[in-house]
Structure formats: C-alpha cells, structure tokens
Motif scaffolding. Structure first.
Motif, PDB file in Angstrom:
ATOM      1  N   HIS A 150     -69.998  56.992   3.958  1.00  0.00           N
ATOM      2  CA  HIS A 150     -69.344  57.831   4.959  1.00  0.00           C
ATOM      3  C   HIS A 150     -70.444  58.396   5.848  1.00  0.00           C
ATOM      4  O   HIS A 150     -71.472  58.861   5.339  1.00  0.00           O
ATOM      5  CB  HIS A 150     -68.573  58.973   4.310  1.00  0.00           C
ATOM      6  N   CYS A 152     -71.228  60.859   9.559  1.00  0.00           N
ATOM      7  CA  CYS A 152     -70.514  61.919  10.262  1.00  0.00           C
ATOM      8  C   CYS A 152     -71.461  62.754  11.110  1.00  0.00           C
ATOM      9  O   CYS A 152     -72.643  62.897  10.780  1.00  0.00           O
ATOM     10  CB  CYS A 152     -69.848  62.796   9.200  1.00  0.00           C
ATOM     11  N   VAL A 220     -66.166  63.293  14.177  1.00  0.00           N
ATOM     12  CA  VAL A 220     -65.551  62.110  13.565  1.00  0.00           C
ATOM     13  C   VAL A 220     -66.340  61.728  12.319  1.00  0.00           C
ATOM     14  O   VAL A 220     -67.569  61.772  12.304  1.00  0.00           O
ATOM     15  CB  VAL A 220     -65.525  60.926  14.548  1.00  0.00           C
ATOM     16  N   CYS A 221     -65.630  61.351  11.258  1.00  0.00           N
ATOM     17  CA  CYS A 221     -66.254  60.819  10.051  1.00  0.00           C
ATOM     18  C   CYS A 221     -65.727  59.397   9.836  1.00  0.00           C
ATOM     19  O   CYS A 221     -64.519  59.167   9.838  1.00  0.00           O
ATOM     20  CB  CYS A 221     -65.921  61.687   8.841  1.00  0.00           C
ATOM     21  N   SER A 222     -66.644  58.455   9.690  1.00  0.00           N
ATOM     22  CA  SER A 222     -66.266  57.049   9.523  1.00  0.00           C
ATOM     23  C   SER A 222     -66.699  56.535   8.159  1.00  0.00           C
ATOM     24  O   SER A 222     -67.653  57.054   7.561  1.00  0.00           O
ATOM     25  CB  SER A 222     -66.900  56.188  10.615  1.00  0.00           C
ATOM     26  N   THR A 223     -66.002  55.508   7.678  1.00  0.00           N
ATOM     27  CA  THR A 223     -66.279  54.896   6.382  1.00  0.00           C
ATOM     28  C   THR A 223     -66.589  53.415   6.584  1.00  0.00           C
ATOM     29  O   THR A 223     -65.926  52.733   7.374  1.00  0.00           O
ATOM     30  CB  THR A 223     -65.068  55.047   5.445  1.00  0.00           C
ATOM     31  N   GLU A 231     -66.322  48.703   9.259  1.00  0.00           N
ATOM     32  CA  GLU A 231     -65.737  50.045   9.228  1.00  0.00           C
ATOM     33  C   GLU A 231     -64.297  49.947   8.726  1.00  0.00           C
ATOM     34  O   GLU A 231     -63.506  49.141   9.232  1.00  0.00           O
ATOM     35  CB  GLU A 231     -65.776  50.678  10.612  1.00  0.00           C
ATOM     36  N   ARG A 234     -61.562  55.844   9.913  1.00  0.00           N
ATOM     37  CA  ARG A 234     -62.107  56.743  10.933  1.00  0.00           C
ATOM     38  C   ARG A 234     -61.273  58.011  10.916  1.00  0.00           C
ATOM     39  O   ARG A 234     -60.069  57.963  11.183  1.00  0.00           O
ATOM     40  CB  ARG A 234     -62.076  56.077  12.309  1.00  0.00           C
ATOM     41  N   HIS A 235     -61.907  59.140  10.619  1.00  0.00           N
ATOM     42  CA  HIS A 235     -61.191  60.409  10.469  1.00  0.00           C
ATOM     43  C   HIS A 235     -61.676  61.396  11.529  1.00  0.00           C
ATOM     44  O   HIS A 235     -62.851  61.774  11.546  1.00  0.00           O
ATOM     45  CB  HIS A 235     -61.430  60.984   9.070  1.00  0.00           C
TER      46      HIS A 235
END
Length: 635
Positions: A150, A152, A220-223, A231, A234-235
C-alpha cells in the motif's frame, strides 16, 4: 521527516543498488538508515550490511529523528508478527490521542513515537485509519502475508512521493533525482514543459516534467499486487470537492476557527528535537508564533529573511512580533555573492524547476536554521489558499457574485476595491471582464502574449489550444467559476508547488518543516465558510481569520493590507543568474526550446539597466536551462 526509497521487481528486473541510492538521499535522514531486501520464498536481508543488489524487493529508509530519538524507532519498521514492513516519511500530530485509543483496545507499544502508532493503527483499522490522521505523511507499507503493498500521500501532498513503472519493476522515492538515474535518460513531457516555461514549475498534475516519473496523488492510498506489479485498489480518503458551504454565523465561524487553529499549533509543536519558527512579519507566520506564545512556549526562536531592497523588507513587522513573544531572532540577508555560491545547490536539491528566486531566499533561511541546531520549523504555508489571501481571488469572487445575482455584495466589493487599490472604473471593468472570459479565449491570448514577450523560449505545442492549456495555471478553471472553485484549484496546483519547494529546501539542510494551517479539519472548516467571511465586502482578505486572531496577534499586523512574503531581490541578484546561465548551447534532451543568444541578451540588459520588470518572465526559462544542466543522469 525522512526519505523513502523502494523497489519491487520481477525475477527479470535489473539489479538495484539500494546503498548507492540511500547515499544520494542522505540529507533527508542523516540520523539513521535502514534497508531490507527479499525475494519470494527467501528470508529478509539487511541491505545496509550485505549488498544483495539482486533482491527482487527492496525497502529503504533514511531517518531524521524528531519524535522518539532512540534507534528502536528506526525504519523500515517491522510489526511484531513480521507481517508488515513500513517505510514512512512525515509526522502524525495526533499520534498521542491515537495511541491512547489503541492502548485501550489492548495494543502494547515498544516505542514512544508516531511510526509504531501509524503501523499499529493500520493493523487495527486498515485503510480507514487514514480518515483519522492529522499530519503530513507519505509511506510504503508491505503486507507480506498477502504479498502486496500500500502506498499513500497525505491529504494535501505535504510530503512527497514519486513513482516510476518500468518493465519488470516499480520504484518509489521521496525525490526525483534517484529515479532519473534509474531511467538512464531524461525526456520531457511537452505540455508540462510548456507549463514550466510559463509558470516556472509544473505541479497540479500526476505527470512530472520528466517522462515516466509520476507524482503519487495526494489524499489517495493505492494497493499493488507484488506477483504482477498491477494496481488492484485505489482508495480516496480526502476530496476537496466534497466540502460544501455551510450556514455559519460570523461569531460562530470566528470562534471555531480560533479554537481549531490554536489546537493545530499546539499539536504541531510536539517534538523531541529543537523547534523554531519562520517569521516574515505577515499575518500567517505571525499568528503561528503568537499562538505558540499564547500556549506557553517559553523559548521561541524565529528566522526572518531580510532583502537588501528596503522596499521589499518586512523587518519592522517581524520585529513587532519578536518583541511581543520575546523571541531569540535570527535575520538572514543573502548577498549577490551568496547567490553565486549557493544557487546551484538549491537547483540540484529542488530536483525540478521552481517558480522564482524567492525559493533561493527560503533555502538560505533553512541554511541558517540548521546552523543554529534547530531541526523543526513551523511556518504559515497554506493560509493564503485556505483563507483567500491572494489578490487574484477578487476576480472569481466578483464573477461569482454576478453569476449568482448577488448584486449588492458585488457593488460593495467593487467600491471597496476602488478605494483600496486606487482603481478607476476602466480597471475594474478589466477585472470583471477577465473573470467572465472562458478558457478557450484566455489560452490563445496567453499564447500570443508569450510569443511577443518571451522571445527567448519556444513553447512546445504553443499553437494548439488543446495542448496550450498548460499556460493556464489552473488547467481549465475559469475565474467565472467562483471563489471556492478557484481556491480548491489553487490548493491542488499552486499550493502543491509551494509545498514541494518547502520540502526540498528544508530537507536539503536536514530540517523538518511543519505547516499548522494544513490540516483536514481546518480545510473543511475554512472551505465551508460563506465567501464574504473569507473576503469581506470591504475587500479585506482572510477576514474571518484576522478577526479570530484579535487579542493574540497585534492589531497593526492584522490590519495590514500589503503582501510581501519571500520577495526575491531580483535587482541585486540578476548578475548572479546571468553568470550561472552563461552561454546557452545544446541544452540536452530539449533542443530548440531555448533560443540561443536571446535569453543571455535579456538577462544582460536587466543587469545593465537595473530594470528587472521582465525578470519573472525570464526566470522560468533560465531555471529550466540550469535544471537541465544540473540534473542529467550520470553516465
């Protein structure tokens, strides 16, 4: 405040030398460094001891120790169960309150700092913890159980994080330089280059000026799945567009803002290292220092830039605050010889073009801060964007009033502007007309202006309206869209640039810069106020904040109508810039962008005549020349 470097690869990825990369970022974390490497199915390897440059996955960290100075808080930080590895840059200011919550839930801590609180909070709440954080942060978090990461950045992008996706590898870094080295060559994105040549920098887009290097988006936090490097999630945890105006009374708004700001300053002073205050004498930095004094801080060290040009100096205003809070004051007055000696250092550490020589002046302040042994500085960055402190906000405010039929507010504001700025009706008409023009009219006009006045540069794709939207700093946002829309665009664009300048300048001297105006709570508060609370019908900017600070900041400061800040001493520094630029020949990967001879002649004319009225138009091109010269990959 620290430095992050991470590489995640497939079995086919090129070898990566983590130790060499850490050495390039040493200024971001001189107190400790750590690096972990591993490949699927293998044990973790300490890369600061063993080279193992062929480890598929590598996570590195450089630490500037601010909270919990012990080595127990060094990074990359591992969870007790070994599932998580964290490389984190920044500070979580409400870590004390979060820690108390987590202890009540049964968690046990082995350190006293915010890093372990962040990791433990993630273990407890997952991605939802990001809604709870007040701070500045960027991190890369490895979840070894699910073989994913993750990554961010904080709500405003105060802390940097860049990303490069190459065949068989994904890289992250706190600065752009090591990523340019990994690319082996540097190519420029045309519309971002056009933006740089007009405005001096190119923030506001995920693209950087360098092809292939992206900024991680703020809020934004991405995984990413480490098996595929794709990816998977996407949060978005902070969205300016979701903030709407509320029905406030002025008295309630003033009190809410006063309480929120004092609380923010209090939490931003949490540190186990020495703290100082950047003081210009303007309302924002004065408010930070005065609130610290109100909160009982006994030792207040201030640092103030003083230009040679007395017309640009705010010294008398800064002295007023120094006397009120009893500060131990340091004054910084760069000379032309200092520009000669130190400007290359600033260009190299910024790593990207910057908007004006005020950034050089700011770097000199941080040089003095470090020399005094201070590791943390609080400043007033972000107040102008959250509280409508810029003169250019009058145009969208007027346009918004007219569009919504608020004729009485528009008439009162127009009359006040005429008095305050000594404007005739023709000038008022130009302000209103500019606000009514759509971008498809403004952009070609900007292109014609640049073609006529900036003859030393050839703007990429300048003839195309589609591509030349790059000259519009807010990328399609017209003043007629209203005050709040323009303010939000300013936060995403111009504030993003200011935050980058501040981060690179402070970290080039191993100093942490903190910005107590920039919290999600303060943003939601300020952007929910009615427009007339931000700019009054009497043309007073930051109106609600000025009133909130009555009794804390001297009235003489709060009643100021001028605005100076880090005004560059262009008249005295033009010679140094002309010498550094020298003779422009083949400027590497952007041939034909700079017209040989014309920039040199314009700089020489400014030097010889002392007339620097066009210097702000020359600087972006001069800065690009120097950026390109000092930031090429080593061969």
């Amino acid at each position: 405040m620290c430095g992050i470097i991470a590489r995640f690869g497939t079995p086919r990825a090129r070898p990566f030398d983590m130790r060499e990369t850490l050495a390039r970022l040493r200024h971001r974390g001189p107190d400790a460094q750590g690096a972990i490497g591993w490949s699927p199915g293998s044990a973790l390897v300490d890369l600061t001891v063993s080279a193992f440059a062929d480890s598929q996955h590598q996570l590195g960290h450089l630490r500037l120790s601010i909270i919990d100075l012990s080595h127990a808080a060094d990074q990359p930080f591992r969870s007790d169960d070994g599932r998580y590895l964290l490389s984190y840059n920044g500070e979580i200011y409400n870590f004390v309150e979060l820690r108390a919550e987590l202890v009540a839930l049964g968690h046990v801590f082995r350190t006293t700092g915010d890093t372990e609180v962040l990791l433990t909070a993630w273990r407890q709440w997952g991605v939802d913890v990001l809604q709870r954080l007040e701070g500045m942060f960027a991190f890369v978090l490895v979840d070894r159980e699910f073989n994913r990461i993750h990554y961010c950045r904080d709500h405003f992008g105060i802390k940097p994080l860049y990303r490069v996706a190459l065949p068989d590898e994904l890289l992250f870094c706190s600065e752009i330089g090591p990523l340019i080295e990994r690319l082996n060559e540097i190519k420029y994105v045309p519309d971002r280059l056009a933006h740089v040549l007009r405005w001096g920098s190119d923030e506001g887009s995920s693209e950087t000026i360098v092809y292939g290097i992206e900024r991680v988006e703020a809020g934004v936090c991405s995984t990413v799945d480490l098996d595929t490097l794709d990816e998977t999630a996407r949060h978005v945890f902070f969205d300016l567009e979701s903030i709407e105006e509320q029905d406030w009374s002025f008295a309630d708004a003033t009190q809410a803002l006063r309480d929120a700001f004092i609380g923010s300053v209090d939490r931003h002073m949490r540190s186990d290292a020495a703290i100082g205050f950047s003081l210009s004498g303007g309302i924002d930095s004065s408010a930070v220092a005065c609130c610290a004094h109100l909160l009982g801080r006994q030792k207040i060290q201030t640092f103030t830039y003083v230009p040679d040009d007395a017309a640009l100096s705010e010294l008398r205003w800064a002295q007023m605050i120094i006397d009120q809070v009893g500060a131990d004051a340091t004054f910084i007055q760069p000379s032309p010889s200092t520009v000669d000696a130190h400007l290359p250092f600033v260009i190299k550490h910024q790593g990207e073009p910057f908007g004006s020589l005020s950034i050089f002046a700011q770097n000199e302040v941080y040089r003095a801060v470090a020399a005094k042994g201070v590791k943390v500085i609080l400043n007033g960055q972000g107040a102008d964007e959250l509280l409508a402190g810029y003169a250019q906000y009058f145009t969208p405010l007027l346009a918004g009033y007219m569009r919504r039929g608020k004729v009485l507010h528009a008439a009162a504001l127009t009359s006040a502007m005429r008095r305050q700025f000594s404007m005739d009706w023709a000038t008022v008409g130009k302000w209103l007309g500019r606000g009514a023009l759509p971008s498809w009219i403004r952009e070609p006009a900007a292109a014609r202006y640049l073609a006529k006045n900036a003859t030393w540069a050839r703007f990429p794709d300048a003839g195309s309206n589609e591509r030349f939207s790059a000259v519009d700093v807010y990328r399609g946002i017209a003043p007629r869209d209203g005050l709040k829309t323009t303010m939000k665009a300013s936060i995403r664009h111009s504030l993003a640039a200011l935050l980058r300048y501040d981060d690179r300048n402070s970290m080039s001297h191993s100093v942490e810069s903190r910005v107590p105006f920039l919290t999600p709570h303060l943003a939601r508060l300020c952007l929910s106020f009615p427009d007339r609370f931000l700019i009054s019908d009497q043309a007073v900017t930051k109106y609600v904040f000025r009133e909130a600070m009555r009794g804390i900041v001297p009235d003489a400061i709060l009643d100021r109508r001028d605005k100076v800040a880090f005004a560059p001493d262009n008249r005295n520094w033009a010679t140094a810039v002309r010498k550094l630029v020298g003779s422009i020949g083949d400027e590497g990967p952007a041939p034909g962008v700079v017209v040989p001879g014309k920039l040199e002649a314009a700089l020489a004319a400014a030097e010889n005549t002392g007339d620097t009225k066009n210097f702000d138009l020359m600087w972006p091109t001069a800065n690009f020349v120097l950026f390109n010269r000092y930031n090429r990959p080593s061969q």
